[in-house]
Motif scaffolding. Structure first.
Motif, PDB file in Angstrom:
ATOM      1  N   ARG A   4       0.852  -1.186   0.000  1.00 32.72           N
ATOM      2  CA  ARG A   4       0.000   0.000   0.000  1.00 32.72           C
ATOM      3  C   ARG A   4       0.883   1.229   0.000  1.00 32.72           C
ATOM      4  O   ARG A   4       2.070   1.149   0.298  1.00 32.72           O
ATOM      5  CB  ARG A   4      -0.925   0.013   1.224  1.00 32.72           C
ATOM      6  CG  ARG A   4      -1.823  -1.208   1.345  1.00 32.72           C
ATOM      7  CD  ARG A   4      -2.801  -1.080   2.494  1.00 32.72           C
ATOM      8  NE  ARG A   4      -3.532  -2.334   2.675  1.00 32.72           N
ATOM      9  CZ  ARG A   4      -3.131  -3.320   3.466  1.00 32.72           C
ATOM     10  NH1 ARG A   4      -2.046  -3.163   4.207  1.00 32.72           N
ATOM     11  NH2 ARG A   4      -3.828  -4.428   3.550  1.00 32.72           N
ATOM     12  N   ALA A   5       0.299   2.369  -0.303  1.00 36.14           N
ATOM     13  CA  ALA A   5       1.071   3.604  -0.265  1.00 36.14           C
ATOM     14  C   ALA A   5       1.601   3.817   1.143  1.00 36.14           C
ATOM     15  O   ALA A   5       0.868   3.642   2.122  1.00 36.14           O
ATOM     16  CB  ALA A   5       0.187   4.780  -0.680  1.00 36.14           C
ATOM     17  N   PRO A   6       2.885   4.158   1.298  1.00 34.13           N
ATOM     18  CA  PRO A   6       3.460   4.315   2.639  1.00 34.13           C
ATOM     19  C   PRO A   6       2.863   5.509   3.378  1.00 34.13           C
ATOM     20  O   PRO A   6       2.506   6.523   2.761  1.00 34.13           O
ATOM     21  CB  PRO A   6       4.951   4.521   2.365  1.00 34.13           C
ATOM     22  CG  PRO A   6       5.006   5.069   0.967  1.00 34.13           C
ATOM     23  CD  PRO A   6       3.872   4.427   0.238  1.00 34.13           C
ATOM     24  N   HIS A   7       2.759   5.369   4.688  1.00 32.92           N
ATOM     25  CA  HIS A   7       2.286   6.456   5.536  1.00 32.92           C
ATOM     26  C   HIS A   7       3.389   6.839   6.509  1.00 32.92           C
ATOM     27  O   HIS A   7       4.230   6.021   6.873  1.00 32.92           O
ATOM     28  CB  HIS A   7       1.030   6.031   6.303  1.00 32.92           C
ATOM     29  CG  HIS A   7      -0.168   5.855   5.432  1.00 32.92           C
ATOM     30  ND1 HIS A   7      -1.046   6.870   5.134  1.00 32.92           N
ATOM     31  CD2 HIS A   7      -0.625   4.762   4.764  1.00 32.92           C
ATOM     32  CE1 HIS A   7      -1.992   6.424   4.330  1.00 32.92           C
ATOM     33  NE2 HIS A   7      -1.757   5.149   4.089  1.00 32.92           N
ATOM     34  N   ALA A   8       3.376   8.085   6.914  1.00 32.17           N
ATOM     35  CA  ALA A   8       4.420   8.598   7.799  1.00 32.17           C
ATOM     36  C   ALA A   8       4.410   7.844   9.120  1.00 32.17           C
ATOM     37  O   ALA A   8       3.353   7.513   9.667  1.00 32.17           O
ATOM     38  CB  ALA A   8       4.211  10.090   8.034  1.00 32.17           C
ATOM     39  N   THR A   9       5.597   7.559   9.614  1.00 35.47           N
ATOM     40  CA  THR A   9       5.752   6.940  10.925  1.00 35.47           C
ATOM     41  C   THR A   9       6.598   7.853  11.795  1.00 35.47           C
ATOM     42  O   THR A   9       7.252   8.779  11.307  1.00 35.47           O
ATOM     43  CB  THR A   9       6.401   5.549  10.819  1.00 35.47           C
ATOM     44  OG1 THR A   9       7.675   5.687  10.177  1.00 35.47           O
ATOM     45  CG2 THR A   9       5.532   4.593  10.019  1.00 35.47           C
ATOM     46  N   LEU A  10       6.595   7.597  13.101  1.00 39.07           N
ATOM     47  CA  LEU A  10       7.305   8.458  14.038  1.00 39.07           C
ATOM     48  C   LEU A  10       8.784   8.124  14.148  1.00 39.07           C
ATOM     49  O   LEU A  10       9.561   8.923  14.668  1.00 39.07           O
ATOM     50  CB  LEU A  10       6.662   8.363  15.424  1.00 39.07           C
ATOM     51  CG  LEU A  10       5.183   8.760  15.521  1.00 39.07           C
ATOM     52  CD1 LEU A  10       4.701   8.638  16.964  1.00 39.07           C
ATOM     53  CD2 LEU A  10       4.959  10.176  15.008  1.00 39.07           C
ATOM     54  N   GLY A  11       9.184   6.948  13.689  1.00 36.21           N
ATOM     55  CA  GLY A  11      10.585   6.576  13.763  1.00 36.21           C
ATOM     56  C   GLY A  11      11.042   6.221  15.172  1.00 36.21           C
ATOM     57  O   GLY A  11      12.217   6.408  15.517  1.00 36.21           O
ATOM     58  N   LEU A  12      10.137   5.702  15.978  1.00 39.63           N
ATOM     59  CA  LEU A  12      10.482   5.322  17.341  1.00 39.63           C
ATOM     60  C   LEU A  12      11.245   3.999  17.345  1.00 39.63           C
ATOM     61  O   LEU A  12      11.048   3.160  16.471  1.00 39.63           O
ATOM     62  CB  LEU A  12       9.218   5.177  18.186  1.00 39.63           C
ATOM     63  CG  LEU A  12       8.316   6.416  18.289  1.00 39.63           C
ATOM     64  CD1 LEU A  12       7.032   6.059  19.029  1.00 39.63           C
ATOM     65  CD2 LEU A  12       9.038   7.552  18.996  1.00 39.63           C
ATOM     66  N   SER A  13      12.103   3.819  18.346  1.00 40.58           N
ATOM     67  CA  SER A  13      12.767   2.531  18.515  1.00 40.58           C
ATOM     68  C   SER A  13      11.770   1.523  19.061  1.00 40.58           C
ATOM     69  O   SER A  13      10.681   1.892  19.541  1.00 40.58           O
ATOM     70  CB  SER A  13      13.952   2.664  19.472  1.00 40.58           C
ATOM     71  OG  SER A  13      13.485   2.893  20.804  1.00 40.58           O
TER      72      SER A  13
END
Length: 217
Positions: A4-13
């Motif tokens: 699917r089209a990528p969605h923004a993520t927070l980049g948390l560990s």
């Protein structure tokens, strides 16, 4: 997983996601729509969780219909009021008071939350079900539900694990045309984007207070 089209993520560990995924009630954004493909991404991730015999005995009911959300919210609110009726008022400003206010806020606004999610176990877990079978069945779906909440957190969404509607599980099944004899509802999860994403670690006692080594005494 489905492309699917990528969605923004927070980049948390991994540790950050695990330690800052809170039950979100007051900070659910009731004005922002939740795209369906974001929910599907989170459920795809949830399906990677461990499950007994690799069986995936689950389904996911997503409710975005305004009328059905309202009917479910009415049931939830009535059960909330019944559960809290006659309960002593907690000390103002205490942790119990904050939790009480947060829970009441959710009950009062449940109908406004853009998405309600009900995970379903493909089994009828009624009274008298042997504990071993319950442990096996619930142990198959609950890790998936927690993974779903973790995936929401990484995408800037939040939820809360609620179960008050289950006193009227059959009524909710009728609203959503769920085959009641074949599926048990594992909870009710209001889902929305969160107002801010700066969730912190909760105050918890250290592990040493809960652990026993080899014997109870």
């Amino acid at each position: 997983m489905t492309e699917r089209a990528p969605h923004a993520t927070l980049g948390l560990s991994a540790d950050e996601v695990l330690t800052t995924t809170r039950s979100v009630r007051k900070r659910l954004d009731l004005t922002r729509d939740v795209p369906g493909d974001v929910l599907l991404d989170c459920i795809d991730i949830a399906h990677q969780s461990p499950t007994g015999s690799n069986s995936q005995r689950w389904r996911w009911m997503i409710v975005d219909d305004v009328d059905k959300r309202g009917q479910i919210a009415d049931i939830y609110r009535a059960n909330f009021e019944a559960a809290y009726a006659g309960a002593p008022e907690p000390e103002p400003g205490s942790q119990a008071d904050r939790v009480n206010q947060s829970a009441r806020h959710l009950a009062e606004h449940m109908h406004e939350v853009p998405i309600l999610v009900i995970p379903l176990l493909a089994d009828r877990m009624g009274e008298g079900t042997p504990s071993g079978r319950q442990a096996s069945r619930w142990g198959g779906i609950l890790p998936a539900v927690w993974s779903f909440m973790l995936a929401l957190r990484e995408r800037g969404l939040g939820s809360a694990w609620t179960s008050l509607h289950l006193s009227n599980e059959r009524d909710v099944a009728e609203i959503l045309e769920i085959p009641y004899d074949d599926y048990s509802q594992a909870g009710l999860f209001p889902v929305a984007y969160t107002i801010g994403t700066d969730f912190q670690l909760a105050k918890r006692p250290p592990a040493e207070e809960f652990v026993r080594w080899n014997t109870w005494s």
